[in-house]
Design a protein around this motif. Structure first.
Motif, PDB file in Angstrom:
ATOM      1  N   ASN A 115       0.877  -1.298   0.102  1.00  0.00           N
ATOM      2  CA  ASN A 115       0.066   0.002  -0.134  1.00  0.00           C
ATOM      3  C   ASN A 115       0.978   1.280  -0.133  1.00  0.00           C
ATOM      4  O   ASN A 115       0.557   2.337  -0.671  1.00  0.00           O
ATOM      5  N   PHE A 116       2.046   1.181   0.540  1.00  0.00           N
ATOM      6  CA  PHE A 116       2.996   2.391   0.620  1.00  0.00           C
ATOM      7  C   PHE A 116       3.314   2.633  -0.636  1.00  0.00           C
ATOM      8  O   PHE A 116       3.449   3.806  -1.075  1.00  0.00           O
ATOM      9  N   ALA A 117       3.910   1.654  -1.130  1.00  0.00           N
ATOM     10  CA  ALA A 117       4.161   1.916  -2.502  1.00  0.00           C
ATOM     11  C   ALA A 117       3.362   2.299  -3.597  1.00  0.00           C
ATOM     12  O   ALA A 117       3.361   3.183  -4.607  1.00  0.00           O
ATOM     13  N   LEU A 118       2.119   1.853  -3.555  1.00  0.00           N
ATOM     14  CA  LEU A 118       0.941   2.216  -4.222  1.00  0.00           C
ATOM     15  C   LEU A 118       0.624   3.739  -4.160  1.00  0.00           C
ATOM     16  O   LEU A 118       0.497   4.389  -4.817  1.00  0.00           O
ATOM     17  N   PHE A 119       0.857   4.156  -2.878  1.00  0.00           N
ATOM     18  CA  PHE A 119       0.453   5.544  -2.526  1.00  0.00           C
ATOM     19  C   PHE A 119       1.590   6.239  -3.226  1.00  0.00           C
ATOM     20  O   PHE A 119       1.258   7.393  -3.679  1.00  0.00           O
ATOM     21  N   CYS A 120       2.657   5.831  -3.120  1.00  0.00           N
ATOM     22  CA  CYS A 120       3.840   6.837  -3.640  1.00  0.00           C
ATOM     23  C   CYS A 120       3.304   6.908  -5.223  1.00  0.00           C
ATOM     24  O   CYS A 120       3.715   8.070  -5.708  1.00  0.00           O
ATOM     25  N   LEU A 121       3.142   5.818  -5.789  1.00  0.00           N
ATOM     26  CA  LEU A 121       2.969   5.914  -7.326  1.00  0.00           C
ATOM     27  C   LEU A 121       1.496   6.894  -7.394  1.00  0.00           C
ATOM     28  O   LEU A 121       1.527   7.620  -8.410  1.00  0.00           O
ATOM     29  N   ALA A 122       0.753   6.789  -6.691  1.00  0.00           N
ATOM     30  CA  ALA A 122      -0.652   7.414  -6.855  1.00  0.00           C
ATOM     31  C   ALA A 122      -0.274   9.048  -6.589  1.00  0.00           C
ATOM     32  O   ALA A 122      -0.764   9.622  -7.517  1.00  0.00           O
ATOM     33  N   VAL A 123       0.330   9.367  -5.707  1.00  0.00           N
ATOM     34  CA  VAL A 123       0.679  10.715  -5.576  1.00  0.00           C
ATOM     35  C   VAL A 123       1.736  11.437  -6.483  1.00  0.00           C
ATOM     36  O   VAL A 123       1.694  12.517  -6.791  1.00  0.00           O
ATOM     37  N   SER A 124       2.381  10.472  -7.127  1.00  0.00           N
ATOM     38  CA  SER A 124       3.344  11.109  -8.196  1.00  0.00           C
ATOM     39  C   SER A 124       2.725  10.912  -9.707  1.00  0.00           C
ATOM     40  O   SER A 124       3.216  11.636 -10.680  1.00  0.00           O
ATOM     41  N   ALA A 125       1.687  10.170  -9.817  1.00  0.00           N
ATOM     42  CA  ALA A 125       1.143  10.001 -11.269  1.00  0.00           C
ATOM     43  C   ALA A 125       0.652  11.075 -11.747  1.00  0.00           C
ATOM     44  O   ALA A 125       1.119  11.476 -12.940  1.00  0.00           O
ATOM     45  N   GLY A 126       0.369  11.896 -11.203  1.00  0.00           N
ATOM     46  CA  GLY A 126      -0.500  13.045 -11.629  1.00  0.00           C
ATOM     47  C   GLY A 126       0.347  14.278 -12.239  1.00  0.00           C
ATOM     48  O   GLY A 126       0.356  14.822 -13.249  1.00  0.00           O
ATOM     49  N   PHE A 127       1.423  14.407 -11.372  1.00  0.00           N
ATOM     50  CA  PHE A 127       2.552  15.576 -11.942  1.00  0.00           C
ATOM     51  C   PHE A 127       3.831  15.050 -11.878  1.00  0.00           C
ATOM     52  O   PHE A 127       4.546  15.481 -12.812  1.00  0.00           O
ATOM     53  N   LEU A 128       4.440  14.686 -10.880  1.00  0.00           N
ATOM     54  CA  LEU A 128       5.767  14.136 -10.695  1.00  0.00           C
ATOM     55  C   LEU A 128       6.386  13.553 -11.770  1.00  0.00           C
ATOM     56  O   LEU A 128       7.289  13.943 -12.504  1.00  0.00           O
ATOM     57  N   LEU A 129       5.777  12.181 -11.970  1.00  0.00           N
ATOM     58  CA  LEU A 129       6.325  11.362 -13.142  1.00  0.00           C
ATOM     59  C   LEU A 129       6.036  12.080 -14.519  1.00  0.00           C
ATOM     60  O   LEU A 129       7.015  11.784 -15.441  1.00  0.00           O
ATOM     61  N   VAL A 130       5.132  12.960 -14.620  1.00  0.00           N
ATOM     62  CA  VAL A 130       5.096  13.534 -15.776  1.00  0.00           C
ATOM     63  C   VAL A 130       5.798  14.505 -15.992  1.00  0.00           C
ATOM     64  O   VAL A 130       6.678  14.526 -17.223  1.00  0.00           O
ATOM     65  N   VAL A 131       6.423  15.005 -15.109  1.00  0.00           N
ATOM     66  CA  VAL A 131       7.468  16.092 -15.176  1.00  0.00           C
ATOM     67  C   VAL A 131       8.797  15.411 -15.486  1.00  0.00           C
ATOM     68  O   VAL A 131       9.914  15.834 -16.449  1.00  0.00           O
ATOM     69  N   VAL A 132       8.897  14.198 -14.766  1.00  0.00           N
ATOM     70  CA  VAL A 132      10.387  13.469 -14.930  1.00  0.00           C
ATOM     71  C   VAL A 132      10.446  13.050 -16.280  1.00  0.00           C
ATOM     72  O   VAL A 132      11.574  13.079 -16.900  1.00  0.00           O
ATOM     73  N   VAL A 133       9.240  12.439 -16.846  1.00  0.00           N
ATOM     74  CA  VAL A 133       9.035  11.990 -18.202  1.00  0.00           C
ATOM     75  C   VAL A 133       9.565  12.952 -19.076  1.00  0.00           C
ATOM     76  O   VAL A 133      10.360  12.999 -20.167  1.00  0.00           O
ATOM     77  N   ALA A 134       8.839  14.121 -18.971  1.00  0.00           N
ATOM     78  CA  ALA A 134       8.849  15.223 -19.880  1.00  0.00           C
ATOM     79  C   ALA A 134      10.508  15.793 -19.893  1.00  0.00           C
ATOM     80  O   ALA A 134      11.079  15.934 -20.884  1.00  0.00           O
ATOM     81  N   LEU A 135      11.162  15.635 -18.647  1.00  0.00           N
ATOM     82  CA  LEU A 135      12.437  16.039 -18.535  1.00  0.00           C
ATOM     83  C   LEU A 135      13.328  15.146 -19.442  1.00  0.00           C
ATOM     84  O   LEU A 135      14.131  15.532 -20.267  1.00  0.00           O
ATOM     85  N   PHE A 136      13.248  13.881 -19.172  1.00  0.00           N
ATOM     86  CA  PHE A 136      14.142  12.948 -19.917  1.00  0.00           C
ATOM     87  C   PHE A 136      13.967  12.952 -21.498  1.00  0.00           C
ATOM     88  O   PHE A 136      14.935  12.786 -22.203  1.00  0.00           O
ATOM     89  N   PHE A 137      12.605  13.028 -21.820  1.00  0.00           N
ATOM     90  CA  PHE A 137      12.486  13.079 -23.296  1.00  0.00           C
ATOM     91  C   PHE A 137      12.649  14.327 -23.921  1.00  0.00           C
ATOM     92  O   PHE A 137      12.989  14.570 -25.205  1.00  0.00           O
ATOM     93  N   GLY A 138      12.160  15.438 -23.274  1.00  0.00           N
ATOM     94  CA  GLY A 138      12.255  16.886 -23.898  1.00  0.00           C
ATOM     95  C   GLY A 138      13.840  17.376 -23.960  1.00  0.00           C
ATOM     96  O   GLY A 138      13.977  18.275 -24.623  1.00  0.00           O
ATOM     97  N   ASP A 139      14.354  17.027 -22.897  1.00  0.00           N
ATOM     98  CA  ASP A 139      15.644  17.679 -22.799  1.00  0.00           C
ATOM     99  C   ASP A 139      16.796  17.104 -23.658  1.00  0.00           C
ATOM    100  O   ASP A 139      17.563  17.493 -23.944  1.00  0.00           O
ATOM    101  N   THR A 140      16.617  15.851 -24.188  1.00  0.00           N
ATOM    102  CA  THR A 140      17.851  14.896 -24.616  1.00  0.00           C
ATOM    103  C   THR A 140      18.275  15.621 -26.044  1.00  0.00           C
ATOM    104  O   THR A 140      19.547  15.695 -26.172  1.00  0.00           O
ATOM    105  N   VAL A 141      17.270  16.036 -26.755  1.00  0.00           N
ATOM    106  CA  VAL A 141      17.920  16.690 -28.273  1.00  0.00           C
ATOM    107  C   VAL A 141      18.020  17.968 -28.139  1.00  0.00           C
ATOM    108  O   VAL A 141      19.247  18.709 -28.501  1.00  0.00           O
ATOM    109  N   ALA A 142      17.041  18.649 -27.414  1.00  0.00           N
ATOM    110  CA  ALA A 142      17.293  19.911 -27.360  1.00  0.00           C
ATOM    111  C   ALA A 142      18.584  20.636 -26.618  1.00  0.00           C
ATOM    112  O   ALA A 142      19.242  21.769 -26.763  1.00  0.00           O
ATOM    113  N   SER A 143      19.151  19.923 -25.589  1.00  0.00           N
ATOM    114  CA  SER A 143      20.142  20.316 -24.693  1.00  0.00           C
ATOM    115  C   SER A 143      21.408  20.095 -25.745  1.00  0.00           C
ATOM    116  O   SER A 143      22.332  20.944 -25.616  1.00  0.00           O
TER     117      SER A 143
END
Lengths: 912, 284
Positions: free
Chosen positions: B75-103
């Motif tokens: 349940n703890f792991a699930l909670f961590c996923l749930a709170v990150s799903a909406g924004f944090l993971l979005v930002v992290v994925v956008a960072l890895f994919f958005g930064d790679t060529v542009a940088s």
């Protein structure tokens, strides 16, 4: 030509954008376009005679929906509304049916909306008689199919109040060809005076629901007020006998015989054996008003005479609403199938299989409930096909009935239109001291309950009577308890002993539920004295209750109904396969194209490092950066591309690196035509438009990272030579973000030389270098070109090219103005610059000497094209003629060319 | 004939790109934060104590997830996923994919890679795979550390879910991993958007921010009920469908639809990125 090309390009883009916009507009428009109505409606107030003696005039507000595309006469569906509704509330259902090709008659029952009359609770003399009148009216309509004169082909469909009307009308009038009654009652007396125990004592008054119903119909017709309508404010539009019956019930909870008779007459129970129309009974699993047992009694009563009956349960009802989408779809499908067969004669006879649904969880999307549908071969009733017995433990317990039944436990919220999920999330509570608890051990395997559980109850009461509420909770491992659908079993027992030892067990049938009790869960049975939805005795008393040793759970193992949504998994698989195939095709095509590219396009230039032919680059905004650029770089040459800032040097080099595509012309490197990513570029080292390093890596790591990216063997890199050229010393171990401009420049030149490429292309290599480094760089480049390699250097400094290069190409405003060996260009020019004391005299003398041209250069200067005359002779002649010569400067061709164009416009030709 | 030892298919080896990115501070920070987040959450729960909060408004799945978070490692792991799903993971994925060529474009190193020459499609392909790999590592770190920390602190217990029963440990673990897997699939949309933006612009921040903004816009539009069925094709519409995995039996119909939308959007965006990058003039 170029203008035309640009225009075409723009037009192509315009067309492409237009197509995209049109496509999007089409898709959005198609999704948002309202459906054209394919039916017409006719509203009419139909006057008829009602009452036991057919002598009371009443006008019924009706609306007939007729499909437009009917060929000949169509069968009709009479839609009856629920309590408190009108014909308007049936609009959505009517439209669905009319689209299937039925004429649909909706109407407002008497006592409601704009119809006249009073509420008689589906009385056979009133509401049912009105419906008979509507059948007469339908039979007279020319659009309606008839079985015989005056006998329309008609089905009656309705929910709750309308459902009972369907049953009662089918019993009373055999012109009805099929009925689909849903969430309705079998016996109104039983429904409102619910008794779950096997005893003849009157049940417990369902005050919550009764009050809501009574209140609903107290409304006066639209546009009138109680003051003017003359309607009794106490009874609203209820008929006096119905009103009196309610008062009798609600006041004491014990109805008189007259009330019981009235409720009985308004019930299908006594006339079920007269129903001949095939009946599809739909009942809700979340319905504390008319629980599953009502439909069960109807089904048994109708089937007893051989009439086809089919039963379906859905997760919804008076408490639960229409239910989740899957359940709505199933109910609609069953209804359509029933009507199509029994009215239109289409399709085979519907099977008698029984379908039901079970709550599976929340929908992640709208947080509504998700249910799974199941089906079994035949309707098993409320007893299931098999049973599971659970031991219940718990001693006999005393429980108190509070005065006036207050406070009371909460199990359901009648009429609150509560969302299903909150109902199931457990808003229930029990009051301490007012309930006894009995519990089973954890179940070992899942129990799929479908039906009405039963148990044995013993009770003792000092008053001889007891009103009790029995509830069945599902208790999970954490102790959280769930009361399925908020359903409870009210029990009223009479003739009880005052001691529990003398109490005889009585069988209690709990409300029918559908639930899976998961492994590890317990079942808890609670016996309470109060419930907010029911009327409890006003006198305080303390009862003692005990339960029999076992709880019997009816179980049913149904076949899951294939979920139409499962199709999406196949769609997903198809998408993945399609993408994999697409990717494979792209890769194969690309590999083939790469292989083709690997052959030299023009083998005769295979040994020529660089051939540029007719290069032209025009940008999208129409700016032409370079035009007609042609030159060649041979092995051993150091070629300088000389021009002022913005002459087009960098654009040319970008094309050579495959970064920019030329608009016209081509560049051949060792005979290979250059396109972006041409493998032949591996034999070219480049520095274009300044260094580009990863700032977080050291100089050495940057070189290594670059070389790793080439994928070539490490020993081919010649790092030592490159580092020596860079001359950075220990600084190669510092991060490049800390480098000075010159250091970065030197590292970039070193990077370009990694692997000692056969053609080295350097854009302004001495930019940022100090004079000793520039001198060193010149030597390096000249040395580099020996041994068959070649260097192409761009610069805006004449001296730079002059001292470094063997050949030069001078460009200005995107065009070549001079090219050739530096020695040729730099060598003696036929012109000389003179500064003389008397310019006009000198000019005359010179023209006499036969020079080609004389041009003024400032106040005292002249530039003379000597046309082969030796300089010495020229000076001697001038001096002889008395003109003083201050200065004689021989001119060089490169300077001529370069200064001429820089002097012409030192701003250059724009940013290239 | 090319230079000795040069093969287009051997340029910019995957491992080289992995190391290129690994040496960057932003990669280290992003991954470090994903590992640290469960620990921060754990500390927050510990500091907050065992306050039983009877907030009547606290209904719905997230309320329950919050209540259940300390009931076990799953349940703890699930909670961590749930709170990150909406924004944090979005930002992290956008960072890895958005930064790679542009940088690379921003540093000026892109043109040197292309002059190696690394074929343009290969460069994008390698960048795409590595960015995907790092995003996956981030997600796995979050899940793994959440599982480990939660289990060490709260023990190994069945997965408690909002509806009906508890899910036994073994299948609970499968459910939590399935939630992570679905999140990975649904984030493909962000990956596609950010990657396309990365190819179109030389500003890494612009690419990352642009992708996140489009995602937020989609989420906002999804809240507007009057849009009706149009919302079904919004990229973020099925973003919460993983909640279906927590019921018994698991509700997975929306997962299929969500996966289809995500994969189609990602294919579209990635396809556009390749098409554009292999055609355009490199101006950085």
């Amino acid at each position: 030509m170029s203008g035309l090309r640009r225009l075409r390009m723009t037009r192509g883009r315009l067309i492409a954008s237009a197509v995209v916009v049109a496509l999007i507009a089409a898709v959005v428009g198609w999704a948002a376009w309202p459906d054209r109505d394919s039916w017409t409606t006719h509203d009419q107030m139909i006057a008829m005679l009602t009452g036991p003696d057919r002598n009371q005039a009443v006008s019924i507000d009706t609306r007939l929906y007729l499909p437009d595309d009917r060929s000949g006469k169509v069968p009709a569906v009479l839609l009856a509304h629920g309590f408190g509704g009108t014909k308007e509330s049936l609009d959505t259902d009517a439209k669905k049916l009319v689209q299937r090709g039925y004429a649909v008659l909706t109407y407002t029952a008497q006592g409601f909306g704009h119809s006249g009359g009073q509420i008689h609770l589906d009385s056979p003399d009133y509401e049912v008689r009105d419906a008979e009148g509507l059948l007469d009216w339908l039979a007279a309509r020319p659009e309606i199919q008839t079985d015989a004169p005056g006998d329309p082909r008609v089905a009656v469909v309705g929910g709750s109040y309308g459902g009972a009307l369907a049953l009662l009308l089918a019993a009373q009038d055999h012109r009805v060809d099929a009925i689909v009654p849903s969430i309705t009652w079998n016996d109104l007396g039983h429904a409102f005076l619910q008794q779950s125990a096997d005893t003849s004592a009157t049940g417990v008054f369902k005050k919550g629901w009764a009050g809501i119903f009574f209140g609903n119909a107290g409304a006066v017709p639209a546009g009138q007020s109680t003051a003017t309508s003359g309607i009794d404010p106490a009874c609203g539009r209820f008929a006096p006998d119905v009103c009196a019956a309610y008062f009798s019930l609600a006041t004491a909870g014990h109805p008189d015989q007259k009330t019981l008779d009235l409720l009985h007459r308004s019930s299908p129970a006594p006339v079920l054996d007269q129903i001949k129309a095939p009946t599809l009974l739909i009942q809700g699993e979340v319905d504390s008003l008319f629980p599953l047992s009502e439909a069960d009694a109807n089904a048994r009563g109708i089937a007893a005479t051989g009439t086809p009956v089919r039963v379906a349960w859905f997760t919804g009802g008076h408490d639960g609403g229409v239910g989740p989408k899957t359940d709505q779809d199933r109910v609609q499908f069953l209804t359509a199938q029933w009507l199509d067969h029994y009215l239109k004669g289409e399709g085979t006879a519907p099977a008698s299989s029984f379908t039901y649904s079970r709550v599976a969880g929340f929908s992640a999307e709208d947080r509504g409930l998700v249910t799974n549908g199941y089906s079994v071969k035949a309707y098993p009733g409320l007893g299931g096909t098999e049973t599971t017995r659970l031991d219940l433990t718990g001693p006999a317990q005393p429980i108190a009935n509070p005065p006036n039944g207050n406070p009371a436990a909460l199990s359901s919220l009648p009429g609150a239109d509560a969302r299903l999920s909150t109902l199931l999330a457990g808003t229930v509570n029990d009051i301490p001291g007012q309930h006894a608890t009995f519990e089973s051990p954890p179940v070992r395997s899942a129990v799929e309950v479908a039906g009405a559980p039963t148990l044995q109850l013993r009770a003792a009461s000092p008053t001889g009577e007891a009103t009790l509420f029995v509830k069945l909770y599902d208790v999970d491992q954490t102790g959280a308890e769930t009361l399925t659908a908020g359903l409870i079993a009210p029990v009223r027992l009479t003739g009880l002993p005052s001691l529990i030892d003398q109490a005889r067990p009585v069988r209690v049938t709990l409300p029918g539920i559908v639930r899976e009790i998961a492994p590890g869960h317990r079942v808890r049975v609670v016996v309470a004295t109060t419930d907010q939805a029911f009327l409890s005795p006003t006198q305080p008393a303390t009862y003692t209750v005990a339960l029999g040793p076992q709880l019997t759970l009816p179980t049913l193992v149904g076949t899951p109904i294939a979920n139409p949504e499962a199709i999406w998994w196949y769609v997903l698989a198809a998408v993945l396969v399609a993408l994999a195939i697409g990717l494979l095709v792209v890769l194969v095509l690309r590999r083939r194209r790469l292989r083709r590219r690997d052959r030299p396009a023009e083998p005769e230039f295979a040994e020529t490092p660089l051939v540029v032919r007719d290069l032209r680059k025009a940008y999208a905004d129409g700016f032409v950066a370079v035009e007609d650029i042609s030159f060649t770089v041979e092995r051993g040459q150091v070629v300088g591309l000389l021009g002022p800032n913005g002459a087009g040097k960098t654009t040319t080099l970008r094309v050579l690196m495959g970064l920019t595509m030329p608009t016209e012309g081509e560049a051949l490197v060792f005979g290979h035509r250059l396109v972006p990513g041409s493998p032949i570029l591996s034999r070219v080292g480049a520095l274009v438009e300044g260094p580009g390093f990863l700032p977080h890596l050291t100089g050495l790591d940057n070189l290594k990272a670059y070389w790793t990216a080439t994928g070539r063997p490490l020993e081919d890199a010649h790092f030592d030579e490159a580092l020596e050229i860079a001359g950075l010393g220990d600084s190669v171990h510092r991060k490049t973000r800390k480098y000075s401009h010159g250091m970065r420049q030197r590292l970039a030149i070193a990077q370009a030389m990694l692997g000692l490429p056969e053609l080295l292309v350097l854009d302004e290599p001495t930019d940022g270098l100090d004079p000793p480094q520039i001198a060193e760089m010149r030597r390096v480049l000249r040395r580099y070109a020996t041994g068959g390699r070649a260097v192409l250097v761009s610069s805006h400094l004449l001296a730079e090219v002059e001292q470094t290069c063997t050949h030069a190409v001078v460009v200005n405003k995107g065009r070549i103005v001079a090219s050739g060996p530096v020695d040729d260009i730099v060598g003696e020019s036929p012109s000389v610059q003179l500064e003389v004391s008397d310019v006009p005299a000198a000019e005359r003398i010179l023209i006499r000497l036969g020079v080609r041209s004389v041009t003024h250069d400032g106040n005292s200067g002249l530039i003379v094209d000597m046309n082969g005359t030796p300089r010495a002779e020229l000076v001697a002649t001038l001096v002889r003629e008395g003109v003083d010569v201050d200065r004689v400067v021989p001119r060089r061709r490169l300077e001529d060319a370069f200064l001429a164009l820089v002097g012409d416009n030192s701003v250059g030709s724009g940013d290239r | 004939m090319t230079a000795m030892g040069y093969r287009p298919s051997a340029t910019l080896p995957l491992w080289a790109e992995v190391r290129r990115q690994a040496s960057r501070r932003r990669t280290q920070l992003a991954l470090g934060f994903m590992a640290a987040l469960p620990l921060i959450v754990l500390i927050a729960f510990e500091l907050g104590g065992n306050r039983t909060d009877d907030d009547p408004n606290d209904v719905g799945p997230f309320g329950s997830l919050n209540d259940l978070a300390t009931s076990g490692g799953l349940n703890f792991a699930l909670f961590c996923l749930a709170v990150s799903a909406g924004f944090l993971l979005v930002v992290v994925v956008a960072l890895f994919f958005g930064d790679t060529v542009a940088s690379e474009a921003g540093w000026g190193s892109l043109r040197y890679l292309l002059a190696v020459p690394v074929p343009r499609a290969r460069l994008l392909g390698v960048k795409l795979v590595v960015a995907g790999g790092y995003s996956l590592v981030a997600l796995l770190l979050l899940t793994g550390v959440g599982l480990l920390a939660g289990t060490l602190r709260y023990g190994w217990h069945p997965l408690g879910s909002m509806v009906s029963s508890q899910i036994p440990e073994a299948s609970g673990l499968v459910r939590v991993l399935a939630v992570a897997a679905y999140l990975a699939v649904s984030l493909l949309v962000v990956a596609g958007l950010a990657f396309l933006a990365s190819v179109l612009t030389d500003a890494p921040l612009g690419a990352v921010g642009g992708a996140v903004m489009v995602w937020i816009l989609s989420s906002i539009l999804d809240q507007i009920n009057s849009l009706g069925d149009v919302r079904d094709v919004l990229p973020s519409h099925y973003g919460n469908a993983w909640i279906g995995l927590l019921s018994t039996p698991a509700q997975i119909d929306d997962l299929a639809k969500g996966a289809i939308t995500s994969i189609l959007y990602a294919t579209l965006f990635w396809g556009l990125a390749f098409w554009r990058f292999t055609k355009k003039d490199i101006t950085s």
